[in-house]
Design an enzyme around this catalytic site. Structure first.
Site, PDB file in Angstrom:
ATOM      1  N   LYS A 119      -2.358 -15.031  -5.564  1.00  0.00           N
ATOM      2  CA  LYS A 119      -3.015 -14.665  -6.870  1.00  0.00           C
ATOM      3  C   LYS A 119      -1.905 -14.511  -7.747  1.00  0.00           C
ATOM      4  CE  LYS A 119      -5.011 -10.274  -6.582  1.00  0.00           C
ATOM      5  NZ  LYS A 119      -5.649  -9.225  -6.528  1.00  0.00           N
ATOM      6  N   PHE A 167     -16.918 -11.487  -9.009  1.00  0.00           N
ATOM      7  CA  PHE A 167     -16.485 -12.320  -7.670  1.00  0.00           C
ATOM      8  C   PHE A 167     -17.517 -13.536  -7.586  1.00  0.00           C
ATOM      9  CE2 PHE A 167     -13.237 -10.665  -4.786  1.00  0.00           C
ATOM     10  CZ  PHE A 167     -12.602  -9.948  -5.593  1.00  0.00           C
ATOM     11  N   GLU A 197      -7.739   1.958   1.938  1.00  0.00           N
ATOM     12  CA  GLU A 197      -7.302   1.751   0.656  1.00  0.00           C
ATOM     13  C   GLU A 197      -8.029   0.365   0.173  1.00  0.00           C
ATOM     14  OE1 GLU A 197      -5.300   3.362  -1.505  1.00  0.00           O
ATOM     15  OE2 GLU A 197      -6.122   1.742  -2.867  1.00  0.00           O
ATOM     16  N   VAL A 234       0.764  -1.278   0.128  1.00  0.00           N
ATOM     17  CA  VAL A 234       0.230  -0.061  -0.063  1.00  0.00           C
ATOM     18  C   VAL A 234       0.785   1.101   0.014  1.00  0.00           C
ATOM     19  CG1 VAL A 234      -1.635   1.268   1.409  1.00  0.00           C
ATOM     20  CG2 VAL A 234      -1.955  -1.044   1.184  1.00  0.00           C
ATOM     21  N   CYS A 263      -5.075  -9.605   2.898  1.00  0.00           N
ATOM     22  CA  CYS A 263      -6.393  -8.691   3.408  1.00  0.00           C
ATOM     23  C   CYS A 263      -7.589  -9.710   3.924  1.00  0.00           C
ATOM     24  CB  CYS A 263      -6.687  -7.601   2.448  1.00  0.00           C
ATOM     25  SG  CYS A 263      -5.388  -6.399   2.251  1.00  0.00           S
TER      26      CYS A 263
HETATM   27  N1  LIG Z   1      -1.890  -5.571   0.383  1.00  0.00           N
HETATM   28  C1  LIG Z   1      -3.004  -5.217   0.123  1.00  0.00           C
HETATM   29  O1  LIG Z   1      -3.627  -5.695  -0.994  1.00  0.00           O
HETATM   30  C2  LIG Z   1      -3.739  -4.250   0.754  1.00  0.00           C
HETATM   31  C3  LIG Z   1      -4.797  -3.546   0.257  1.00  0.00           C
HETATM   32  C4  LIG Z   1      -5.544  -2.660   0.995  1.00  0.00           C
HETATM   33  C5  LIG Z   1      -5.354  -2.360   2.220  1.00  0.00           C
HETATM   34  N2  LIG Z   1      -4.229  -3.099   2.658  1.00  0.00           N
HETATM   35  C6  LIG Z   1      -3.804  -2.555   4.289  1.00  0.00           C
HETATM   36  O2  LIG Z   1      -2.782  -1.817   4.236  1.00  0.00           O
HETATM   37  C7  LIG Z   1      -1.981  -1.891   5.129  1.00  0.00           C
HETATM   38  C8  LIG Z   1      -0.474  -2.182   4.709  1.00  0.00           C
HETATM   39  O3  LIG Z   1      -0.673  -3.403   3.859  1.00  0.00           O
HETATM   40  P1  LIG Z   1       0.561  -3.926   2.977  1.00  0.00           P
HETATM   41  O4  LIG Z   1       0.115  -5.068   2.368  1.00  0.00           O
HETATM   42  O5  LIG Z   1       1.113  -2.523   2.330  1.00  0.00           O
HETATM   43  O6  LIG Z   1       1.839  -4.281   4.214  1.00  0.00           O
HETATM   44  P2  LIG Z   1       3.183  -4.832   4.226  1.00  0.00           P
HETATM   45  O7  LIG Z   1       3.459  -5.611   5.213  1.00  0.00           O
HETATM   46  O8  LIG Z   1       3.402  -5.222   2.659  1.00  0.00           O
HETATM   47  O9  LIG Z   1       3.770  -3.418   4.309  1.00  0.00           O
HETATM   48  C9  LIG Z   1       4.111  -2.732   5.609  1.00  0.00           C
HETATM   49  C10 LIG Z   1       5.185  -2.079   5.742  1.00  0.00           C
HETATM   50  O10 LIG Z   1       5.274  -1.168   6.789  1.00  0.00           O
HETATM   51  C11 LIG Z   1       6.667  -1.234   7.701  1.00  0.00           C
HETATM   52  N3  LIG Z   1       6.481  -0.939   8.766  1.00  0.00           N
HETATM   53  C12 LIG Z   1       6.278  -1.387  10.096  1.00  0.00           C
HETATM   54  N4  LIG Z   1       6.193  -0.646  11.251  1.00  0.00           N
HETATM   55  C13 LIG Z   1       6.728   0.517  10.764  1.00  0.00           C
HETATM   56  C14 LIG Z   1       6.944   1.940  11.118  1.00  0.00           C
HETATM   57  N5  LIG Z   1       6.615   2.004  12.652  1.00  0.00           N
HETATM   58  N6  LIG Z   1       7.354   2.843  10.261  1.00  0.00           N
HETATM   59  C15 LIG Z   1       7.349   2.496   8.986  1.00  0.00           C
HETATM   60  N7  LIG Z   1       7.199   1.489   8.601  1.00  0.00           N
HETATM   61  C16 LIG Z   1       6.635   0.508   9.487  1.00  0.00           C
HETATM   62  C17 LIG Z   1       7.182  -2.726   7.337  1.00  0.00           C
HETATM   63  O11 LIG Z   1       8.449  -2.984   7.262  1.00  0.00           O
HETATM   64  C18 LIG Z   1       6.562  -2.994   6.049  1.00  0.00           C
HETATM   65  O12 LIG Z   1       7.422  -2.602   4.910  1.00  0.00           O
HETATM   66  C19 LIG Z   1      -2.580  -3.201   5.995  1.00  0.00           C
HETATM   67  O13 LIG Z   1      -3.246  -2.688   7.209  1.00  0.00           O
HETATM   68  C20 LIG Z   1      -3.451  -3.625   5.176  1.00  0.00           C
HETATM   69  O14 LIG Z   1      -4.414  -4.572   5.572  1.00  0.00           O
HETATM   70  C21 LIG Z   1      -3.412  -3.803   2.098  1.00  0.00           C
END
Ligand SMILES: NC(=O)c1ccc[n+]([C@@H]2O[C@H](COP(=O)([O-])OP(=O)(O)OC[C@H]3O[C@@H](n4cnc5c(N)ncnc54)[C@H](O)[C@@H]3O)[C@@H](O)[C@H]2O)c1
Length: 438
Positions: free
Chosen positions: A313, A242, A144, A9, A253
């Site tokens: 996926k 879906f 997001e 994200v 997610c």
């Molecule tokens: N991946 C998806 O498809 C998606 C879609 C919509 C929403 N989300 C939501 O968005 C959020 C992030 O998801 P993601 O898939 O990007 O996660 P991710 O695990 O890929 O990335 C999270 C990042 O945050 C970093 N991090 C942790 N603590 C930190 C801090 N204190 N300061 C700075 N960076 C820090 C981690 O090192 C990691 O790189 C989650 O809540 C998820 O549910 C994800």
């Protein structure tokens, strides 16, 4: 602007806002990740993202220090992970860490929560900020909705933008950023914005488990779920999306957000029965592959099974919540030898799937195998039913967990073929009983 958390994200948000002309400072706590990004390497596999980073390099900056972000940015997007705890609740420790690091901040900034968080988190963040003397820090919920594999396109052309604000002017400021995208805007309160994200994912997983249960009934009564889904989806009140039967949803997610919403309800005194059933159907759906293999091969002890596709996926190397993580250990528990192939997620999978033999090509994976299971619908698998594969396999059996192959073509190529909710090569129990009766 600032982006905290350089995962799926965070990186997509940073690259897309840079593409819209903003200067973005990105902070992560993993030094190798920040170094790689600063060196121009994108540490995740997401179509189009590397090009976007390359095109906007001069507007993107990467740091380990939150100070670099708050020094320059008036809006800070929080994109840290919120993984599930063993209790099913979301783990908000990374969110709290960011709040705690802001202590002593004098300038006004607005925190924009993009991470998926439980309903009520905004209020808790507000209280925590106030308690630390940060009443001047604003808070906006901006969930997001991107899907991995199509994340850049989803961000640039979203179905909607949701902005839940405590202060009107903060919400307007965030909403204006999205003006160039021309998407419908849902401006609401923080709790409703948080709920919109969880309810959206709950709606999607409900549809998936619904069509999977229809598929399971189709198998028993001799109907074809793909035909059924087409006929049902043409009803404008239902719609076509879906409604693809398969071995169940996965990813970072859907499983965690479904369980988080179930827990939020339970913690508030409500038993969310529908969502509980949706989650259970999904768990059982993955395991039905084992029954299909057993129906053809009998005992799986000593049999070699090739799992084709490991990421949750196609077009991503994300292994979080992937059905392969359940299938491989289940097969090994049955005594099977498990081979595995994936075009981009092998490195990630190696650390997670202990005891599995990894292959660099589909042909290597199916060599002397008793069955090939399509776990992830990678385009490379469209011509799986080739004569090379048929000759390489000890038993030419394909179990297609994604209904990506044409049954008649696969069977004509000399394979036994099973898919999900489509007429089987084996007689269904109800048809078998009719045959016996006559
Ligand atoms: N991946 C998806 O498809 C998606 C879609 C919509 C929403 N989300 C939501 O968005 C959020 C992030 O998801 P993601 O898939 O990007 O996660 P991710 O695990 O890929 O990335 C999270 C990042 O945050 C970093 N991090 C942790 N603590 C930190 C801090 N204190 N300061 C700075 N960076 C820090 C981690 O090192 C990691 O790189 C989650 O809540 C998820 O549910 C994800």
């Amino acid at each position: 602007m600032g982006v905290v958390g350089a995962g799926w994200v965070g990186l997509v948000t940073a690259a897309c806002f840079a593409e819209l002309g903003h200067r973005v400072v990105v902070r992560d706590i993993v030094p190798e990740r920040v170094e790689a990004l600063a060196a121009g390497e994108v540490p995740i596999h997401e179509p189009g993202l590397a090009d976007l980073f390359e095109q906007n390099r001069e507007r993107l900056e990467f740091t380990l220090d939150l100070g670099d972000v708050v020094e320059t940015a008036g809006l800070v997007f929080v994109c840290v992970g919120t993984p599930p705890l063993p209790s099913g609740d979301a783990d908000l420790s990374a969110v709290w860490q960011v709040m705690d690091e802001l202590a002593g901040l004098e300038d006004r900034l607005v925190l924009v929560m993009k991470s998926t968080v439980p309903v009520g988190t905004g209020e808790r963040v507000r209280a925590r900020l106030d308690a630390r003397g940060l009443a001047h820090v604003g808070y906006v919920s901006n969930p997001e909705f991107l899907a991995e594999g199509t994340a850049v396109g989803n961000f640039i052309a979203p179905d909607r933008v949701v902005v839940g604000a405590m202060a009107e002017e903060d919400g307007d400021r965030v909403a204006r950023l999205y003006d160039p995208l021309g998407a419908p805007l849902v401006k609401t309160d923080v709790a409703s914005a948080e709920m919109i994200k969880l309810a959206s994912n709950a709606a999607l997983v409900t549809r998936i488990s619904f069509i999977n249960e229809i598929a399971n009934v189709c198998e028993l009564v001799g109907a074809d779920v793909d035909e059924v889904a087409r006929g049902v989806g043409l009803d404008h009140r239902v719609g076509p999306h879906f409604l693809r039967a398969g071995i169940g949803y996965g990813g970072s997610c859907f499983p965690k957000d479904a369980s988080a919403l179930k827990q939020i309800a339970a913690n508030s005194g409500y038993h969310f029965q529908l969502l509980t059933a949706v989650i259970e159907v999904n768990e059982l759906q993955k395991r039905r592959v084992i029954q299909k293999l057993q129906a053809h091969l009998g005992q799986l002890r000593g049999r070699t099974v090739a799992l084709l596709g490991l990421a949750f996926k196609p077009h991503t190397n994300d292994m979080r919540g992937a059905p392969s993580l359940v299938l491989a250990p289940r097969l090994m528990t049955e005594g099977a030898i498990v081979r595995a192939w994936d075009p981009v997620a092998l490195e990630e999978a190696r650390a997670l799937l202990v005891g599995v033999e990894f292959s660099d090509s589909v042909l290597e994976a199916v060599e002397d195998a008793d069955a090939a299971v399509v776990v992830t619908e990678w385009p490379e698998l469209h011509d799986l039913a080739s004569s090379d594969v048929r000759q390489a396999m000890r038993t030419p059996l394909i179990v297609d967990g994604r209904n990506m192959l044409d049954p008649a073509t696969v069977r004509a190529a000399g394979f036994a073929y099973e898919s999900v909710g489509r007429p089987s090569g084996l007689l269904s129990p109800s048809v078998r009983s009719l045959t016996t009766a006559s």
